[in-house]
Design an enzyme around this catalytic site. Sequence first.
Site, mmCIF file in Angstrom:
data_model
loop_
_atom_site.group_PDB
_atom_site.id
_atom_site.type_symbol
_atom_site.label_atom_id
_atom_site.label_comp_id
_atom_site.label_asym_id
_atom_site.label_seq_id
_atom_site.Cartn_x
_atom_site.Cartn_y
_atom_site.Cartn_z
ATOM 1 C CE LYS A 149 -14.679 -0.337 -0.716
ATOM 2 N NZ LYS A 149 -13.812 -1.142 0.806
ATOM 3 N NE ARG A 184 -14.743 1.971 7.822
ATOM 4 C CZ ARG A 184 -14.560 0.866 7.188
ATOM 5 N NH1 ARG A 184 -13.558 0.541 6.406
ATOM 6 N NH2 ARG A 184 -15.693 0.687 6.339
ATOM 7 C CE1 TYR A 221 19.983 -6.511 -3.164
ATOM 8 C CE2 TYR A 221 17.052 -7.238 -4.367
ATOM 9 C CZ TYR A 221 18.627 -6.405 -4.185
ATOM 10 O OH TYR A 221 19.046 -5.537 -5.197
ATOM 11 C CG MET A 271 11.580 -2.752 -7.304
ATOM 12 S SD MET A 271 12.451 -1.356 -7.623
ATOM 13 C CE MET A 271 12.479 -0.677 -6.116
#
Length: 360
Positions: free
Chosen positions: A35, A131, A256, A304
């Site tokens: 998955k 769950r 930063y 980023m």
Amino acid sequence: MTPMVCATIDTGALRHNLQVIRRLAPKSRVMAVIKANAYGHGLVAVARALEAAADAFAVARIGEALALREAGIKTPIVLLEGVFDSEQLAAAAAGDFELVVHTQEQIELLLAAPPDARFKVWLKLDSGMNRLGFKAEEYPAVHAAVSRARALKAPVNLITHLACADTPELPATAEQLMVFDAATRSLAGERSVASSAALLGFADSQADWVRPGLLLYGVSPFRGSTGADHGVRPVMTLRSQIIAIKNLVVGDRVGYGGDWTATRPTRLAIVSVGYGDGYPRSACSGTPVLVSGEQATLAGRISMDMIAIDTTDVQHKPKVGDSVVLWGEGLAIEEVAVWAETLPYTLLCGINQRVAMRFL
Ligand SMILES: Cc1ncc(COP(=O)(O)O)c(C=O)c1O
């Protein structure tokens, strides 16, 4: 053109890891959990690599199962969350998917299935995780109801999931195993309990089917160990390259917020990878990376598209274009996850479409 950031997927390591899992659980069949885009490794490519070796695949959602069938994968596929409406049920019948059934609504869908639809069903017991699944007290009645469904390819199979198998010192797993055993003792059908941590740590949980995910990708489910400790090899190696070199003097600040300050003359390398690729923003100064096989460390905050690394101690003088390993071969993802205060699961699943995938 060489991609700037690339995840290399070693399909040989995948197959090796599956063999290791077979040796660890010799009496069980293997439902390979693929998955979430095979934990970031590429759903279809991983399925193709394991098609001949796995007994079944497990995915969470029907969209993932449909993508596998569209790609021509013929292996049995289990839907770990089952189906949620009649359209999904019909698609599951057409795709010959096996259904986990964990709610009354899903039982009703099954009972109302078209006359020609037939399903292998995994009835989920909630043995303590709270769950998915039916509680032990309701399990006999729902088992009887599902057993009567015309759409069932009998017998009903029995499944549960463990909440704390990665922390074997806790009593929770033994308790869940006892609940599962008591609720299913008198029932026919195949059983499945163990994901990676349980199959390693609780041999008595292996049952008819094991459901490994993380271990298949060569990663340890336990804090404090790596896949190598369990005989598996990392499947994904995430690489980028140096795009600039800076020589800093004492007192120069980096990135930063100017979070990192040079305390010695520093050879800083700027590497083209960042949180925009899925590299964790939480990785802090000191997190290891490999530059041409030698260890260097992160300096300052993750941007980023870039990270900065202190390469002052790297013997082979780094230069623009040099390859940098962020995790994988030679640098355990488990170690990076500790520095980033996260888990290997989130690092692997976090890799996004900006990263080129290369399959070996
Ligand atoms: C129901 C179920 N089984 C098996 C697995 C595989 O777990 P692991 O990756 O820890 O082996 C998962 C993963 O989340 C799961 O949800």
